[in-house]
Write a protein that holds these residues in place. Structure first.
Motif, PDB file in Angstrom:
ATOM      1  N   PRO A   1       0.803  -1.219   0.000  1.00  0.00           N
ATOM      2  CA  PRO A   1       0.000   0.000   0.000  1.00  0.00           C
ATOM      3  C   PRO A   1       0.841   1.277   0.000  1.00  0.00           C
ATOM      4  CG  PRO A   1      -0.253  -1.165   2.085  1.00  0.00           C
ATOM      5  CD  PRO A   1       0.580  -2.035   1.189  1.00  0.00           C
ATOM      6  N   GLY A   2       2.139   1.152   0.256  1.00  0.00           N
ATOM      7  CA  GLY A   2       3.040   2.300   0.207  1.00  0.00           C
ATOM      8  C   GLY A   2       3.502   2.635  -1.201  1.00  0.00           C
ATOM      9  N   VAL A   3       3.121   1.817  -2.171  1.00  0.00           N
ATOM     10  CA  VAL A   3       3.482   2.072  -3.567  1.00  0.00           C
ATOM     11  C   VAL A   3       2.275   2.710  -4.243  1.00  0.00           C
ATOM     12  CG1 VAL A   3       4.190   1.044  -5.755  1.00  0.00           C
ATOM     13  CG2 VAL A   3       5.134   0.168  -3.606  1.00  0.00           C
ATOM     14  N   PRO A   4       2.374   4.004  -4.571  1.00  0.00           N
ATOM     15  CA  PRO A   4       1.231   4.708  -5.141  1.00  0.00           C
ATOM     16  C   PRO A   4       0.965   4.316  -6.589  1.00  0.00           C
ATOM     17  CG  PRO A   4       3.137   6.153  -5.068  1.00  0.00           C
ATOM     18  CD  PRO A   4       3.543   4.866  -4.407  1.00  0.00           C
ATOM     19  N   VAL A   5      -0.313   4.215  -6.924  1.00  0.00           N
ATOM     20  CA  VAL A   5      -0.748   3.986  -8.304  1.00  0.00           C
ATOM     21  C   VAL A   5      -1.675   5.133  -8.666  1.00  0.00           C
ATOM     22  CG1 VAL A   5      -2.017   2.483  -9.888  1.00  0.00           C
ATOM     23  CG2 VAL A   5      -0.541   1.486  -8.126  1.00  0.00           C
ATOM     24  N   VAL A   6      -1.361   5.812  -9.761  1.00  0.00           N
ATOM     25  CA  VAL A   6      -2.156   6.942 -10.230  1.00  0.00           C
ATOM     26  C   VAL A   6      -2.912   6.495 -11.479  1.00  0.00           C
ATOM     27  CG1 VAL A   6      -2.107   9.339 -11.022  1.00  0.00           C
ATOM     28  CG2 VAL A   6      -0.364   8.528  -9.392  1.00  0.00           C
ATOM     29  N   THR A   7      -4.235   6.517 -11.416  1.00  0.00           N
ATOM     30  CA  THR A   7      -5.047   6.120 -12.559  1.00  0.00           C
ATOM     31  C   THR A   7      -4.954   7.168 -13.660  1.00  0.00           C
ATOM     32  OG1 THR A   7      -6.573   4.902 -11.146  1.00  0.00           O
ATOM     33  CG2 THR A   7      -7.395   5.540 -13.315  1.00  0.00           C
ATOM     34  N   ARG A   8      -4.743   6.691 -14.892  1.00  0.00           N
ATOM     35  CA  ARG A   8      -4.680   7.575 -16.054  1.00  0.00           C
ATOM     36  C   ARG A   8      -5.747   7.140 -17.055  1.00  0.00           C
ATOM     37  NH1 ARG A   8      -3.812  11.214 -14.113  1.00  0.00           N
ATOM     38  NH2 ARG A   8      -3.350  12.367 -15.994  1.00  0.00           N
ATOM     39  N   GLU A   9      -5.761   7.739 -18.214  1.00  0.00           N
ATOM     40  CA  GLU A   9      -6.733   7.438 -19.256  1.00  0.00           C
ATOM     41  C   GLU A   9      -6.581   6.007 -19.776  1.00  0.00           C
ATOM     42  OE1 GLU A   9      -9.097   9.542 -20.468  1.00  0.00           O
ATOM     43  OE2 GLU A   9      -8.480  11.122 -19.089  1.00  0.00           O
ATOM     44  N   GLN A  10      -7.615   5.520 -20.443  1.00  0.00           N
ATOM     45  CA  GLN A  10      -7.619   4.245 -21.172  1.00  0.00           C
ATOM     46  C   GLN A  10      -7.281   3.031 -20.312  1.00  0.00           C
ATOM     47  OE1 GLN A  10      -5.264   4.462 -24.771  1.00  0.00           O
ATOM     48  NE2 GLN A  10      -6.190   6.398 -25.391  1.00  0.00           N
ATOM     49  N   GLY A  11      -7.516   3.130 -19.003  1.00  0.00           N
ATOM     50  CA  GLY A  11      -7.271   1.981 -18.133  1.00  0.00           C
ATOM     51  C   GLY A  11      -5.822   1.766 -17.758  1.00  0.00           C
TER      52      GLY A  11
END
Length: 148
Positions: free
Chosen positions: A22-32
């Motif tokens: 959970p300490g590794v950030p994921v940033v949602t972008r376009e097209q999945g």
């Protein structure tokens, strides 16, 4: 004005399988697609460093295409480099003194540029943050984990 980014871009389905901390950030972008900013803290969480992150990304690529992107530009001078892995192998590797390497890597992982002149880099909004560290505050509010 300075711009720098060092990150991983992959389909969210791939990131759901491989990003378990959970300490590794994921940033949602376009097209999945999703972006993982490779800050010093993230690299520590992944048990690697910038020089050796390719081994981690090769493992991640067993679930699908994974792109490493890097750009460092100051006062209009700088360059980009990008690599793409699939099934543990590098299938794209390019460095340029200008721009284009990142968009070509994004195209290799399936990012489609819409009509209207914007390239893949712009379509994913990779210019909205001027540094890798600033991407962290755009991370999804909760961890994304694969459900089997």
């Amino acid at each position: 004005m300075a711009y720098d980014i060092t990150a991983v871009v992959a389909h969210l389905g791939v990131l759901d399988h491989v990003v378990q901390d959970p300490g590794v950030p994921v940033v949602t972008r376009e097209q999945g697609f999703g972006l993982v900013p490779l800050t010093k803290e993230v690299l520590v969480s992944l048990g690697t460093n910038r020089r050796n992150v390719g081994g981690v990304l090769a493992e991640w690529s067993r679930f699908g295409h994974v792109a490493y992107i890097n750009a460092e530009i100051f006062a209009g001078v700088g360059g980009q480099d990008a690599k793409v892995w699939l099934n543990g192998e590098v299938i794209f590797d390019e460095a340029t003194d200008g721009s284009g390497a990142i968009s070509r890597a994004l195209r290799r992982i399936g990012v489609a540029s819409p009509p209207g002149g914007r390239d893949e880099f712009d379509h994913l909004g990779l210019g909205i943050c001027r540094s890798t560290e600033k991407w962290v505050k755009h991370a999804d509010p909760r961890p994304r984990f694969a459900t089997d």
